[in-house]
Design an enzyme around this catalytic site. Sequence first.
Site, PDB file in Angstrom:
ATOM      1  N   HIS A  11       0.860  -1.174   0.000  1.00 40.88           N
ATOM      2  CA  HIS A  11       0.000   0.000   0.000  1.00 40.88           C
ATOM      3  C   HIS A  11       0.896   1.223   0.000  1.00 40.88           C
ATOM      4  O   HIS A  11       1.862   1.297   0.755  1.00 40.88           O
ATOM      5  CB  HIS A  11      -0.901  -0.009   1.228  1.00 40.88           C
ATOM      6  CG  HIS A  11      -1.701   1.251   1.386  1.00 40.88           C
ATOM      7  ND1 HIS A  11      -2.708   1.587   0.515  1.00 40.88           N
ATOM      8  CD2 HIS A  11      -1.616   2.251   2.284  1.00 40.88           C
ATOM      9  CE1 HIS A  11      -3.219   2.753   0.889  1.00 40.88           C
ATOM     10  NE2 HIS A  11      -2.572   3.172   1.955  1.00 40.88           N
ATOM     11  N   SER A  12       0.593   2.174  -0.858  1.00 43.16           N
ATOM     12  CA  SER A  12       1.338   3.417  -0.951  1.00 43.16           C
ATOM     13  C   SER A  12       2.780   3.119  -1.362  1.00 43.16           C
ATOM     14  O   SER A  12       2.999   2.516  -2.395  1.00 43.16           O
ATOM     15  CB  SER A  12       1.240   4.184   0.360  1.00 43.16           C
ATOM     16  OG  SER A  12       1.711   5.493   0.203  1.00 43.16           O
ATOM     17  N   LEU A  13       3.768   3.512  -0.560  1.00 40.10           N
ATOM     18  CA  LEU A  13       5.159   3.222  -0.917  1.00 40.10           C
ATOM     19  C   LEU A  13       5.436   1.727  -0.918  1.00 40.10           C
ATOM     20  O   LEU A  13       6.352   1.258  -1.579  1.00 40.10           O
ATOM     21  CB  LEU A  13       6.130   3.933   0.034  1.00 40.10           C
ATOM     22  CG  LEU A  13       6.364   5.405  -0.233  1.00 40.10           C
ATOM     23  CD1 LEU A  13       7.316   5.999   0.798  1.00 40.10           C
ATOM     24  CD2 LEU A  13       6.902   5.640  -1.625  1.00 40.10           C
ATOM     25  N   GLY A  14       4.629   0.983  -0.185  1.00 38.75           N
ATOM     26  CA  GLY A  14       4.772  -0.465  -0.190  1.00 38.75           C
ATOM     27  C   GLY A  14       4.527  -1.063  -1.564  1.00 38.75           C
ATOM     28  O   GLY A  14       5.096  -2.093  -1.912  1.00 38.75           O
ATOM     29  N   GLU A  15       3.686  -0.419  -2.356  1.00 38.56           N
ATOM     30  CA  GLU A  15       3.435  -0.893  -3.717  1.00 38.56           C
ATOM     31  C   GLU A  15       4.684  -0.748  -4.576  1.00 38.56           C
ATOM     32  O   GLU A  15       4.984  -1.615  -5.391  1.00 38.56           O
ATOM     33  CB  GLU A  15       2.285  -0.110  -4.350  1.00 38.56           C
ATOM     34  CG  GLU A  15       0.951  -0.368  -3.691  1.00 38.56           C
ATOM     35  CD  GLU A  15      -0.154   0.453  -4.325  1.00 38.56           C
ATOM     36  OE1 GLU A  15      -0.181   0.551  -5.572  1.00 38.56           O
ATOM     37  OE2 GLU A  15      -0.981   0.981  -3.582  1.00 38.56           O
TER      38      GLU A  15
END
EC number: 2.3.1.85
Length: 35
Positions: A11-15
């Site tokens: 999610h977010s930077l995790g993507e």
Amino acid sequence: MGLRPDGIIGHSLGEVARAYYNGRISQEEAILSAY
């Protein structure tokens, strides 16, 4: 336990991290998309 994931989600930077880890984007693309 011998568990192995079939994939990784984020999610977010995790993507961005997930896409880089999975080899979908290059290191340069990961850095540029994070900023």
